[in-house]
Design an enzyme around this catalytic site. Structure first.
Site, PDB file in Angstrom:
ATOM      1  N   SER A   1       0.833  -1.207   0.000  1.00  0.00           N
ATOM      2  CA  SER A   1       0.000   0.000   0.000  1.00  0.00           C
ATOM      3  C   SER A   1       0.872   1.263   0.000  1.00  0.00           C
ATOM      4  O   SER A   1       0.386   2.351  -0.272  1.00  0.00           O
ATOM      5  CB  SER A   1      -0.929  -0.004   1.214  1.00  0.00           C
ATOM      6  OG  SER A   1      -0.182   0.063   2.401  1.00  0.00           O
ATOM      7  N   HIS A   2       2.140   1.121   0.307  1.00  0.00           N
ATOM      8  CA  HIS A   2       3.056   2.264   0.208  1.00  0.00           C
ATOM      9  C   HIS A   2       4.045   2.102  -0.957  1.00  0.00           C
ATOM     10  O   HIS A   2       5.029   2.821  -1.035  1.00  0.00           O
ATOM     11  CB  HIS A   2       3.829   2.471   1.520  1.00  0.00           C
ATOM     12  CG  HIS A   2       2.978   3.039   2.602  1.00  0.00           C
ATOM     13  ND1 HIS A   2       2.461   2.280   3.618  1.00  0.00           N
ATOM     14  CD2 HIS A   2       2.493   4.295   2.806  1.00  0.00           C
ATOM     15  CE1 HIS A   2       1.722   3.041   4.417  1.00  0.00           C
ATOM     16  NE2 HIS A   2       1.733   4.256   3.950  1.00  0.00           N
TER      17      HIS A   2
ATOM     18  N   GLU B   1      -8.245  -0.690   5.464  1.00  0.00           N
ATOM     19  CA  GLU B   1      -8.693  -2.048   5.792  1.00  0.00           C
ATOM     20  C   GLU B   1     -10.217  -2.110   5.901  1.00  0.00           C
ATOM     21  O   GLU B   1     -10.842  -3.086   5.480  1.00  0.00           O
ATOM     22  CB  GLU B   1      -8.083  -2.509   7.129  1.00  0.00           C
ATOM     23  CG  GLU B   1      -6.707  -3.129   7.011  1.00  0.00           C
ATOM     24  CD  GLU B   1      -6.709  -4.397   6.166  1.00  0.00           C
ATOM     25  OE1 GLU B   1      -7.617  -5.224   6.321  1.00  0.00           O
ATOM     26  OE2 GLU B   1      -5.794  -4.546   5.335  1.00  0.00           O
TER      27      GLU B   1
END
Lengths: 338, 338
Positions: free
Chosen positions: A47-48, A188
């Site tokens: 996600s990064h 999430e």
């Protein structure tokens, strides 16, 4: 299994820079952002990783972020560096301010870097890790957007407010942690909503303040902090230290500033650096060994250090390169000039 | 209901000083310790009130603590004060070092005080609150004795490792929190054991690493941190910052140093002070108002600020004095010269 594309680490960096420059970012910003995207992809923090490039380019298009902002580094006080990011992304501001932060910490023992007016989208661990590479201990924190209720409350006040810490180790990578003070990342909950799956209790409350398993109700209500009233207290500290103390917005103010655009949060960041050599002088080696003994006691009983998984991924990626979803690869290619 | 004795706050201080001096502490130490005992009793933190005098005098008798230690304050670096407590109790060391810490923070923006070789038994909130009275933001942390397992482990490594924070407010007392990074105070488990009551899951594990409701098994096993792996990471940070970084013992080393005597833990403490006036200059008032807005958003929805209960108790005690158990009063009287 969905299709994937294999990339070398050099390709990760190259594509990232190209996508960012094509998205209108100055070469300096493109380099700095590509650096943290590269680090995220390499360490398998997906996600990064390259996924972030999409949001980054979108934020520029939305017009809030200045893609050409030149950060202004100010020697503010004997132990304080201020960096005005001038409404650009944070990585370049961090890079520009870091040398003075390190210099000050070495002179005074500890120093602070306050980054103001920056759009933050990267994790904090690449920053504290960069400072630890100079032999310093680092602590970083930043607010975000107000999605999280304080303990005992039901309306959002705090952001997901991450805090990160790095301790340099004599052999190998530093001890690093980087966690949100919310019970879980907001993403999430969104993933659960999209998948139509219930969320566990403890993540969020609905708009009436009741514990909920329903992701949609949670997103309309408020997230909770980790660790009950203790996590809530810590989240308040991050708001105060990386907000009002450095003359910047709280998470609630940052959310209002966004005006519903949904861009990366614009706010401040506080980074502290401590020089063990100043604190300990000639005795530094002996005391650093005490820390190693503690790490041994943790790893020796089969527990993990916070960044262990990430460092294992890093070794894998260095040896084999990385794999990203074909869909992401295609989305990125579509952003490049023909 | 058990019998109680009513005392004025002046009597709390007077009796505390008398008991400590009778217990062999120098007048300077007796004054300093009585100050934190007074604060604890006044704020109805009973375990940090007059009850602590018994353990304090016992620790002196056990011979580990030097009741006459004269703290040595060293101007160590532009932003670092070191105080060698010389194996005395911490409150006098803190008091002696505080003026220089405040002076440094005002000059450099932020400063650290490292207290070494001290026996710690007080809560941290009186310390951060004292610093905030000078208009500074304060953060304090200290290890303890290794009773707490790291996340994913089953053997104790960390102490209960408290962290405390204070933010000065323009009207009224500061925003303050002070919490252990263990799930619960060790004393709570001991109280459950004595009462033969089960403990909730999440507090501790037995010596095999299994979650347990049995207080005796918990005391023989390991306590857990609050907040899972995040609390565990924070606890590790406290070990490192208030241990090796300042040239002092980790909780495991402090426990070994105690040699099973069960005295107050001997170790270091790190206290950071930040001057908002240096960070913000003429804009300080405007940004402090942002913090007040956040506090209003918390209190306005019926949630409590961390120290609210304590401040309410303080007002009660100032108006009406305090009440302590007759048994405690008698125990204290027995320590006074006839």
């Amino acid at each position: 299994m969905s299709e994937e594309v294999a990339l070398s680490l050099d390709e990760v960096r190259r594509i990232s820079i190209d996508v960012l420059e094509a998205g209108g970012l100055s070469p300096e910003h493109a380099q700095a952002i590509a650096g943290v995207v590269y680090a995220g992809q390499r360490d398998e923090c997906h996600s990064h990783g390259m996924y972030r490039l999409l949001g980054c380019v979108r934020s520029v298009k939305e017009g809030k972020v200045d893609p050409n902002a030149v950060p202004d580094v100010v020697d503010h006080a004997p132990a304080v560096v201020r960096v005005d990011a001038r409404y650009g992304f944070s990585p370049l501001a961090f890079e520009r301010g870091r040398p003075l932060l390190v210099e000050k910490a070495r002179r005074t023992g500890l120093a602070a870097m306050a980054i103001n007016n920056c759009f933050h989208f990267s994790a904090l661990w690449p920053e504290v890790e960069a400072i630890s590479a100079d032999g310093l201990v680092a602590l970083a924190m930043t607010p975000s957007h107000s999605w999280v209720a304080p303990a005992g409350g039901k309306k959002p006040v705090f952001g997901t407010n991450p805090i990160a810490f790095a301790w340099p180790r004599p052999d190998g990578p530093p001890f690093v942690f980087d966690f949100a003070t919310s019970a879980i990342a907001r993403g999430e909950i969104e993933l659960h909503r999209r998948a139509g799956k219930p969320i566990p209790h403890g993540w969020a409350i609905d708009s009436e303040g009741n514990s909920t398993n329903d992701a949609t109700a949670a997103l309309a209500g408020a997230m909770l902090t980790f660790g009950g009233h203790k996590g809530s207290a810590l989240s308040a500290m991050i708001e105060l230290m990386a907000g009002p103390l450095i003359g910047d917005m709280t998470s609630a103010e940052s959310m209002a500033f966004d005006e519903g655009v949904g861009a990366a949060p614009c706010h401040g960041e506080l980074i502290l650096a401590f020089d063990p050599k100043v604190f300990l002088g000639a005795e530094a080696t002996q005391h650093v060994a005490r820390a190693e003994k503690m790490f041994d006691a943790i790893v020796g009983q089969g527990a993990r250090l916070p960044s262990q998984r990430r460092y294992e991924a890093r070794e894998r990626s260095k040896a084999n390169g990385v794999r990203i979803p074909k869909a992401l690869y295609d989305d990125l290619q579509a952003l490049l000039p023909r």
